[in-house]
Write an enzyme that holds these catalytic residues in place. Structure first.
Site, mmCIF file in Angstrom:
data_model
loop_
_atom_site.group_PDB
_atom_site.id
_atom_site.type_symbol
_atom_site.label_atom_id
_atom_site.label_comp_id
_atom_site.label_asym_id
_atom_site.label_seq_id
_atom_site.Cartn_x
_atom_site.Cartn_y
_atom_site.Cartn_z
ATOM 1 N N TRP A 1 -82.755 38.430 115.521
ATOM 2 C CA TRP A 1 -84.180 38.214 115.240
ATOM 3 C C TRP A 1 -84.390 37.681 113.831
ATOM 4 C CZ3 TRP A 1 -87.082 37.700 119.202
ATOM 5 C CH2 TRP A 1 -86.883 38.487 120.347
ATOM 6 N N ASP B 1 -90.824 41.568 109.588
ATOM 7 C CA ASP B 1 -90.982 41.651 111.035
ATOM 8 C C ASP B 1 -90.740 43.118 111.408
ATOM 9 O OD1 ASP B 1 -90.789 41.613 113.773
ATOM 10 O OD2 ASP B 1 -89.166 40.135 113.863
ATOM 11 N N LYS C 1 -93.534 46.766 121.925
ATOM 12 C CA LYS C 1 -92.661 47.935 121.720
ATOM 13 C C LYS C 1 -93.504 49.189 121.427
ATOM 14 C CE LYS C 1 -89.512 44.547 121.432
ATOM 15 N NZ LYS C 1 -89.206 43.369 120.635
HETATM 16 C C1 LIG Z 1 -89.243 42.032 120.368
HETATM 17 C C2 LIG Z 1 -89.071 41.441 119.024
HETATM 18 C C3 LIG Z 1 -89.712 40.259 118.627
HETATM 19 C C4 LIG Z 1 -90.659 39.463 119.460
HETATM 20 O O1 LIG Z 1 -90.569 38.968 120.574
HETATM 21 P P1 LIG Z 1 -91.542 37.977 121.360
HETATM 22 O O2 LIG Z 1 -90.875 37.927 122.667
HETATM 23 O O3 LIG Z 1 -91.523 36.675 120.635
HETATM 24 O O4 LIG Z 1 -92.895 38.617 121.364
HETATM 25 C C5 LIG Z 1 -89.545 39.816 117.335
HETATM 26 N N1 LIG Z 1 -88.784 40.482 116.464
HETATM 27 C C6 LIG Z 1 -88.153 41.634 116.793
HETATM 28 C C7 LIG Z 1 -87.370 42.352 115.780
HETATM 29 C C8 LIG Z 1 -88.276 42.136 118.079
HETATM 30 O O5 LIG Z 1 -87.653 43.275 118.414
#
Ligand SMILES: *Cc1c(COP(=O)(O)O)cnc(C)c1O
Length: 358
Positions: free
Chosen positions: A102, A170, A194
Site C-alpha cells: 500500500w 494512510d 475496515k
Molecule cells: C484497504 C486499504 C486501502 C484502500 O483500498 P481501496 O480499495 O482503494 O479503497 C488503502 N490503504 C490501505 C493501507 C488499505 O488497507
C-alpha cells in the site's frame, strides 16, 4: 442467518447492530417516508448526517476546528491520487516510508506529480518488520507519507516521532483502533471498509494550514479546497456509505476508544501468544513491537498444513483467513467489529488442528 466467523481484510465485518440499523434505514429513513438511498444529498436529513459524522470524527480523534473533515468518493486509492495532486508541487519531493504494497502504491501515484522518494524501506526483510525511522528528510520535502498499518504484511506503527515536514498518513486499516495522537498529522485519510463502514467512502482529515493554496490547477472534484468549500457535497454524495460511516462512528463512541483499544490488544495478544507457542503455525512478524493488532499474518511449517488448515477452518464456519498472495498462507484481520470470542474460536480451532496433527 448463521453469520460466518469472518476475518476478512476488507470489506470487513460490521457489527450486527449497525447492519440492523442500516437495514431499517434502507427501507425508511427515520420516519420520513423516504428510503435511505432516496434521501436528497442537499436535504436537511443528509446535512444532519454529515454534521454529526464530522463532529464524531473530531471528538474520537481528539482534534479541533483547525482540521477539515471530508467524506469523499473513491476509497483509499483516490486519496493516493488526490494527496499528491493537492500537496506535491512540481519539482518538490514527497518522501515515503515504504512498508509494503500500500505504501508503495501511494508512492507510485505521487510520482505522476513530482519526485516520489523512498527514504526508508523494509523491503529487504520482505516487509516483515518496520524500517528505522528516518533521521533526515530531503531538503525539498513537501510532505512525508506513511502507512500506519500495513494490511498485507501485518506490521503497524505506534505513535511516530515528530517530523520537520507535514506528516500525511494512510490510516485505512487501523483508524480509531488504538490510542494515537492524530494532531501530529497534517492530514490523515482512510478508506471506510475496515473500521468505518463500507467501500467507496474515504474519510480525509486535513489541517487548515494545508489548504491555503492549490499547488496546481485541479478539477474541483479532485481538489480538497473545492470539496471543503462544498462541504463534501460537490456532487451527489454517497449517502448510504456515509450514513454507514456515521453508524460506525456512533458504535465506536458508544463502546469508547479506551475499551476498543484494550479489546484490540487482547484479541491480538490471544492470537500471537498462540502462534508464538505453536509447533505448526509461525507468526510472520517476529518483533513484537512491529506487530499489527489489526492484521495477524502467519504461515504453517509445511504447504500441506497450509492447505489442510484452510480446509479445516472452512469446515468450521470460518472465512476470510487466507493470506494475501504476497505475504503467505494466513491472515486474520481483527478490526474493531471482530469480537474477542471470534478470536478465541479461531485459537480453539487451531488447537484442535494441532492435537489431531501431532
Ligand atoms: C484497504 C486499504 C486501502 C484502500 O483500498 P481501496 O480499495 O482503494 O479503497 C488503502 N490503504 C490501505 C493501507 C488499505 O488497507
Amino acid at each position: 442467518m448463521k453469520r460466518k466467523i469472518n476475518f476478512s481484510p476488507g470489506p470487513a465485518i460490521l457489527p450486527e447492530s449497525v447492519l440492523q440499523q442500516l437495514a431499517a434505514a434502507t427501507l425508511e429513513y427515520e420516519g420520513t417516508g423516504i428510503a435511505l438511498p432516496e434521501l436528497q444529498h442537499r436535504g436537511p436529513e443528509f446535512a444532519a448526517i454529515l454534521e454529526e459524522s464530522k463532529a464524531l470524527v473530531r471528538e474520537l480523534c481528539r482534534i479541533g476546528d483547525d482540521y477539515e473533515v471530508l467524506f469523499l468518493h473513491g476509497g483509499g486509492r483516490l486519496q493516493f491520487c488526490m494527496v499528491p495532486m493537492n500537496f506535491l508541487p512540481d519539482g518538490k519531493t514527497a518522501a515515503f516510508i515504504d512498508t509494503g504494497q500500500w505504501a508503495h502504491e501511494a508512492m507510485e501515484y505521487a510520482a505522476y506529480y513530482g519526485n516520489a522518494s523512498i527514504i526508508a524501506s523494509s523491503k529487504e526483510s520482505g516487509y516483515a518488520a518496520l524500517p528505522a525511522w528516518p533521521q533526515q528528510l530531503p531538503a525539498d520535502t513537501a510532505y512525508l507519507h506513511i502507512t500506519t498499518n500495513n494490511t498485507i504484511y501485518g506490521t503497524q506503527w505506534d505513535d511516530v516521532p515528530a517530523t520537520t515536514a507535514p506528516l500525511i498518513a494512510d490510516m485505512s486499516s487501523d483508524i480509531l483502533s488504538c490510542p494515537r495522537d492524530y494532531s501530529r498529522y497534517a492530514m490523515f485519510y482512510a478508506a471506510a471498509q475496515k473500521n468505518l463502514g463500507m467501500a467507496g467512502v474515504a474519510l480525509a482529515v486535513i489541517h487548515k494550514d494545508m489548504l491555503r493554496t492549490d499547488v496546481r490547477r485541479i478539477p474541483p472534484m479532485l481538489s480538497y479546497m473545492a470539496q471543503v468549500a462544498q462541504n463534501s457535497v460537490l456532487n451527489t454524495a454517497n449517502i448510504v456509505g456515509i450514513y454507514t460511516t456515521l453508524l460506525m462512528l456512533r458504535w465506536t463512541k458508544e463502546k469508547g476508544m479506551a475499551a476498543i483499544a484494550q479489546e484490540n490488544r487482547d484479541k491480538a495478544q490471544l492470537l500471537y501468544d498462540h502462534l508464538d507457542n505453536s509447533n505448526i503455525f509461525i507468526p510472520r512478524v517476529k518483533d513484537t513491537a512491529h506487530r499489527s493488532l489489526m492484521n495477524v499474518c502467519f504461515t504453517a511449517i509445511t504447504p500441506v498444513h497450509e492447505t489442510a488448515f484452510l480446509q479445516w477452518t472452512a469446515e468450521r464456519n470460518i472465512t476470510g483467513i487466507k493470506g494475501h498472495r504476497y505475504a503467505g498462507a494466513f491472515r486474520a484481520s481483527l478490526y474493531n467489529a471482530v469480537p474477542l470470542s471470534d478470536v478465541q474460536y479461531l485459537v480453539n480451532t487451531m488447537k484442535e488442528y494441532e492435537q489431531q496433527h501431532q
